[in-house]
Scaffold this motif. Sequence first.
Motif, PDB file in Angstrom:
ATOM      1  N   LEU A  55      68.743   9.422  14.547  1.00 18.10           N
ATOM      2  CA  LEU A  55      68.187   8.850  15.774  1.00 18.10           C
ATOM      3  C   LEU A  55      66.725   8.569  15.496  1.00 18.10           C
ATOM      4  O   LEU A  55      65.921   9.501  15.342  1.00 18.10           O
ATOM      5  CB  LEU A  55      68.335   9.823  16.945  1.00 18.10           C
ATOM      6  CG  LEU A  55      69.754  10.250  17.321  1.00 18.10           C
ATOM      7  CD1 LEU A  55      69.720  11.188  18.515  1.00 18.10           C
ATOM      8  CD2 LEU A  55      70.620   9.047  17.614  1.00 18.10           C
ATOM      9  N   LEU A  56      66.368   7.299  15.417  1.00 20.76           N
ATOM     10  CA  LEU A  56      65.054   6.915  14.901  1.00 20.76           C
ATOM     11  C   LEU A  56      64.202   6.236  15.961  1.00 20.76           C
ATOM     12  O   LEU A  56      64.498   5.118  16.393  1.00 20.76           O
ATOM     13  CB  LEU A  56      65.247   5.969  13.708  1.00 20.76           C
ATOM     14  CG  LEU A  56      63.976   5.404  13.067  1.00 20.76           C
ATOM     15  CD1 LEU A  56      63.121   6.521  12.480  1.00 20.76           C
ATOM     16  CD2 LEU A  56      64.338   4.389  11.980  1.00 20.76           C
ATOM     17  N   ASP A  57      63.139   6.914  16.366  1.00 23.30           N
ATOM     18  CA  ASP A  57      62.150   6.307  17.262  1.00 23.30           C
ATOM     19  C   ASP A  57      61.335   5.294  16.458  1.00 23.30           C
ATOM     20  O   ASP A  57      60.990   5.538  15.289  1.00 23.30           O
ATOM     21  CB  ASP A  57      61.243   7.397  17.834  1.00 23.30           C
ATOM     22  CG  ASP A  57      60.264   6.847  18.857  1.00 23.30           C
ATOM     23  OD1 ASP A  57      60.554   5.788  19.445  1.00 23.30           O
ATOM     24  OD2 ASP A  57      59.216   7.477  19.065  1.00 23.30           O
ATOM     25  N   GLY A  65      58.432   3.132  12.615  1.00 22.08           N
ATOM     26  CA  GLY A  65      59.878   3.313  12.549  1.00 22.08           C
ATOM     27  C   GLY A  65      60.569   2.226  11.758  1.00 22.08           C
ATOM     28  O   GLY A  65      61.556   2.489  11.062  1.00 22.08           O
ATOM     29  N   LEU A  66      60.065   0.982  11.841  1.00 28.91           N
ATOM     30  CA  LEU A  66      60.691  -0.107  11.088  1.00 28.91           C
ATOM     31  C   LEU A  66      60.524   0.099   9.588  1.00 28.91           C
ATOM     32  O   LEU A  66      61.444  -0.174   8.808  1.00 28.91           O
ATOM     33  CB  LEU A  66      60.098  -1.448  11.506  1.00 28.91           C
ATOM     34  CG  LEU A  66      60.535  -1.978  12.876  1.00 28.91           C
ATOM     35  CD1 LEU A  66      59.834  -3.291  13.187  1.00 28.91           C
ATOM     36  CD2 LEU A  66      62.047  -2.168  12.935  1.00 28.91           C
ATOM     37  N   GLU A  67      59.361   0.588   9.163  1.00 27.58           N
ATOM     38  CA  GLU A  67      59.152   0.882   7.744  1.00 27.58           C
ATOM     39  C   GLU A  67      60.094   1.997   7.287  1.00 27.58           C
ATOM     40  O   GLU A  67      60.707   1.911   6.212  1.00 27.58           O
ATOM     41  CB  GLU A  67      57.709   1.296   7.491  1.00 27.58           C
ATOM     42  CG  GLU A  67      56.697   0.183   7.595  1.00 27.58           C
ATOM     43  CD  GLU A  67      55.281   0.689   7.353  1.00 27.58           C
ATOM     44  OE1 GLU A  67      54.551   0.016   6.609  1.00 27.58           O
ATOM     45  OE2 GLU A  67      54.907   1.740   7.894  1.00 27.58           O
ATOM     46  N   VAL A  68      60.202   3.029   8.110  1.00 21.60           N
ATOM     47  CA  VAL A  68      61.094   4.142   7.782  1.00 21.60           C
ATOM     48  C   VAL A  68      62.533   3.655   7.722  1.00 21.60           C
ATOM     49  O   VAL A  68      63.299   4.026   6.830  1.00 21.60           O
ATOM     50  CB  VAL A  68      60.944   5.270   8.824  1.00 21.60           C
ATOM     51  CG1 VAL A  68      61.989   6.360   8.596  1.00 21.60           C
ATOM     52  CG2 VAL A  68      59.553   5.872   8.764  1.00 21.60           C
ATOM     53  N   PHE A  69      62.902   2.799   8.682  1.00 23.44           N
ATOM     54  CA  PHE A  69      64.258   2.253   8.721  1.00 23.44           C
ATOM     55  C   PHE A  69      64.603   1.538   7.414  1.00 23.44           C
ATOM     56  O   PHE A  69      65.673   1.759   6.828  1.00 23.44           O
ATOM     57  CB  PHE A  69      64.387   1.280   9.897  1.00 23.44           C
ATOM     58  CG  PHE A  69      65.745   0.637  10.006  1.00 23.44           C
ATOM     59  CD1 PHE A  69      66.737   1.213  10.782  1.00 23.44           C
ATOM     60  CD2 PHE A  69      66.033  -0.538   9.332  1.00 23.44           C
ATOM     61  CE1 PHE A  69      67.984   0.626  10.880  1.00 23.44           C
ATOM     62  CE2 PHE A  69      67.276  -1.126   9.418  1.00 23.44           C
ATOM     63  CZ  PHE A  69      68.256  -0.543  10.201  1.00 23.44           C
ATOM     64  N   LYS A  70      63.698   0.681   6.959  1.00 23.42           N
ATOM     65  CA  LYS A  70      63.952  -0.068   5.728  1.00 23.42           C
ATOM     66  C   LYS A  70      64.075   0.867   4.523  1.00 23.42           C
ATOM     67  O   LYS A  70      64.911   0.637   3.637  1.00 23.42           O
ATOM     68  CB  LYS A  70      62.832  -1.090   5.497  1.00 23.42           C
ATOM     69  CG  LYS A  70      62.826  -2.217   6.523  1.00 23.42           C
ATOM     70  CD  LYS A  70      61.627  -3.138   6.325  1.00 23.42           C
ATOM     71  CE  LYS A  70      61.579  -4.225   7.375  1.00 23.42           C
ATOM     72  NZ  LYS A  70      60.376  -5.097   7.228  1.00 23.42           N
ATOM     73  N   ASP A  71      63.262   1.920   4.496  1.00 28.87           N
ATOM     74  CA  ASP A  71      63.338   2.879   3.399  1.00 28.87           C
ATOM     75  C   ASP A  71      64.677   3.615   3.397  1.00 28.87           C
ATOM     76  O   ASP A  71      65.283   3.835   2.344  1.00 28.87           O
ATOM     77  CB  ASP A  71      62.198   3.896   3.499  1.00 28.87           C
ATOM     78  CG  ASP A  71      60.881   3.339   2.985  1.00 28.87           C
ATOM     79  OD1 ASP A  71      60.916   2.273   2.350  1.00 28.87           O
ATOM     80  OD2 ASP A  71      59.836   3.972   3.213  1.00 28.87           O
ATOM     81  N   ILE A  72      65.139   4.007   4.584  1.00 31.87           N
ATOM     82  CA  ILE A  72      66.434   4.697   4.671  1.00 31.87           C
ATOM     83  C   ILE A  72      67.540   3.789   4.172  1.00 31.87           C
ATOM     84  O   ILE A  72      68.388   4.197   3.366  1.00 31.87           O
ATOM     85  CB  ILE A  72      66.711   5.141   6.118  1.00 31.87           C
ATOM     86  CG1 ILE A  72      65.695   6.183   6.577  1.00 31.87           C
ATOM     87  CG2 ILE A  72      68.127   5.721   6.228  1.00 31.87           C
ATOM     88  CD1 ILE A  72      65.820   6.542   8.050  1.00 31.87           C
ATOM     89  N   LEU A  93      66.535  -7.662  19.044  1.00 34.13           N
ATOM     90  CA  LEU A  93      67.164  -8.506  18.035  1.00 34.13           C
ATOM     91  C   LEU A  93      66.699  -8.131  16.638  1.00 34.13           C
ATOM     92  O   LEU A  93      67.490  -8.095  15.693  1.00 34.13           O
ATOM     93  CB  LEU A  93      66.864  -9.980  18.323  1.00 34.13           C
ATOM     94  CG  LEU A  93      67.552 -10.561  19.561  1.00 34.13           C
ATOM     95  CD1 LEU A  93      67.064 -11.978  19.813  1.00 34.13           C
ATOM     96  CD2 LEU A  93      69.068 -10.554  19.397  1.00 34.13           C
ATOM     97  N   ILE A  94      65.400  -7.859  16.481  1.00 36.45           N
ATOM     98  CA  ILE A  94      64.883  -7.458  15.173  1.00 36.45           C
ATOM     99  C   ILE A  94      65.592  -6.195  14.704  1.00 36.45           C
ATOM    100  O   ILE A  94      66.029  -6.085  13.557  1.00 36.45           O
ATOM    101  CB  ILE A  94      63.362  -7.232  15.229  1.00 36.45           C
ATOM    102  CG1 ILE A  94      62.631  -8.577  15.354  1.00 36.45           C
ATOM    103  CG2 ILE A  94      62.880  -6.508  13.975  1.00 36.45           C
ATOM    104  CD1 ILE A  94      61.140  -8.443  15.585  1.00 36.45           C
ATOM    105  N   GLY A  95      65.741  -5.230  15.597  1.00 34.54           N
ATOM    106  CA  GLY A  95      66.393  -3.985  15.232  1.00 34.54           C
ATOM    107  C   GLY A  95      67.818  -4.186  14.778  1.00 34.54           C
ATOM    108  O   GLY A  95      68.243  -3.650  13.751  1.00 34.54           O
ATOM    109  N   LEU A  96      68.576  -4.972  15.528  1.00 35.47           N
ATOM    110  CA  LEU A  96      69.981  -5.162  15.179  1.00 35.47           C
ATOM    111  C   LEU A  96      70.139  -6.033  13.944  1.00 35.47           C
ATOM    112  O   LEU A  96      71.034  -5.827  13.137  1.00 35.47           O
ATOM    113  CB  LEU A  96      70.733  -5.760  16.368  1.00 35.47           C
ATOM    114  CG  LEU A  96      70.835  -4.832  17.580  1.00 35.47           C
ATOM    115  CD1 LEU A  96      71.488  -5.548  18.750  1.00 35.47           C
ATOM    116  CD2 LEU A  96      71.596  -3.568  17.243  1.00 35.47           C
ATOM    117  N   GLU A  97      69.275  -7.031  13.775  1.00 37.35           N
ATOM    118  CA  GLU A  97      69.383  -7.886  12.601  1.00 37.35           C
ATOM    119  C   GLU A  97      69.035  -7.133  11.323  1.00 37.35           C
ATOM    120  O   GLU A  97      69.507  -7.466  10.242  1.00 37.35           O
ATOM    121  CB  GLU A  97      68.474  -9.108  12.758  1.00 37.35           C
ATOM    122  CG  GLU A  97      69.026 -10.119  13.756  1.00 37.35           C
ATOM    123  CD  GLU A  97      68.081 -11.267  14.001  1.00 37.35           C
ATOM    124  OE1 GLU A  97      67.002 -11.289  13.381  1.00 37.35           O
ATOM    125  OE2 GLU A  97      68.408 -12.143  14.822  1.00 37.35           O
TER     126      GLU A  97
END
Length: 226
Positions: A55-57, A65-72, A93-97
């Motif tokens: 669960l990522l804030d 969070g977007l940087e962390v998301f890409k790393d994961i 949209l950015i999150g889902l894409e």
Amino acid sequence: MTRPAAPFVLVVEDEPKLASLVVDYLHASGFEAHHVADGRDVLAAIVERKPDIVLLDLMLPGRSGLEVFKDIRARADIPIVMVTALVEEVDRLIGLELGADDYVCKPFSPRELIARVKMVLRRAARAEPTATPGLTLDESRYEARLDGESLDLTPVEFRLLKMLASNPGRIFPRDTLLDGLYADHRVVADRTVDSHVKNLRRKLSRVRPEEDLVHSVYGVGYKLDI
């Protein structure tokens, strides 16, 4: 009889009260949970804890969070639910894409969040796993990733890669591949598979330019070496 281990949830949230509430609800719902507040600590927690879902804030100290998301995504195939106060449509949209499995906006009901976690985990459990290093296939989305990078495949290219990846190293005859390429079982020329293989090779090579992952065996068919 040994009971299966409870799913482990990594909660990445910098608001202490909200994080505590979410962790309490997760525990009450039968989950294991661990809380991380700083974006710089997430990858280390994933390596140590090996969570089943994150669960990522998106608004985090240390790293966004977007940087962390890409790393994961570049390192592990873990379901991710984005949790954020950014409610604008463009952010959603950015999150889902990027490949998020779900997106929850604050404020939210903890019960709804738990329901979404369960839904994402059920969906992940139904996805057919692959035994190919670095390659993940999500049949529910027709999404393929190599080393964390989206391959942007057409449905036909996805089905082709899925067949080849089902048994890496096995030579698949053209006829066998053609039978599985089209959902409507249309009649196509034998060389059609060659065209799709060419496109698939090009997209794979964007991620691993030094490797030729799909090999042709003269007079027989194709195999995936990965």
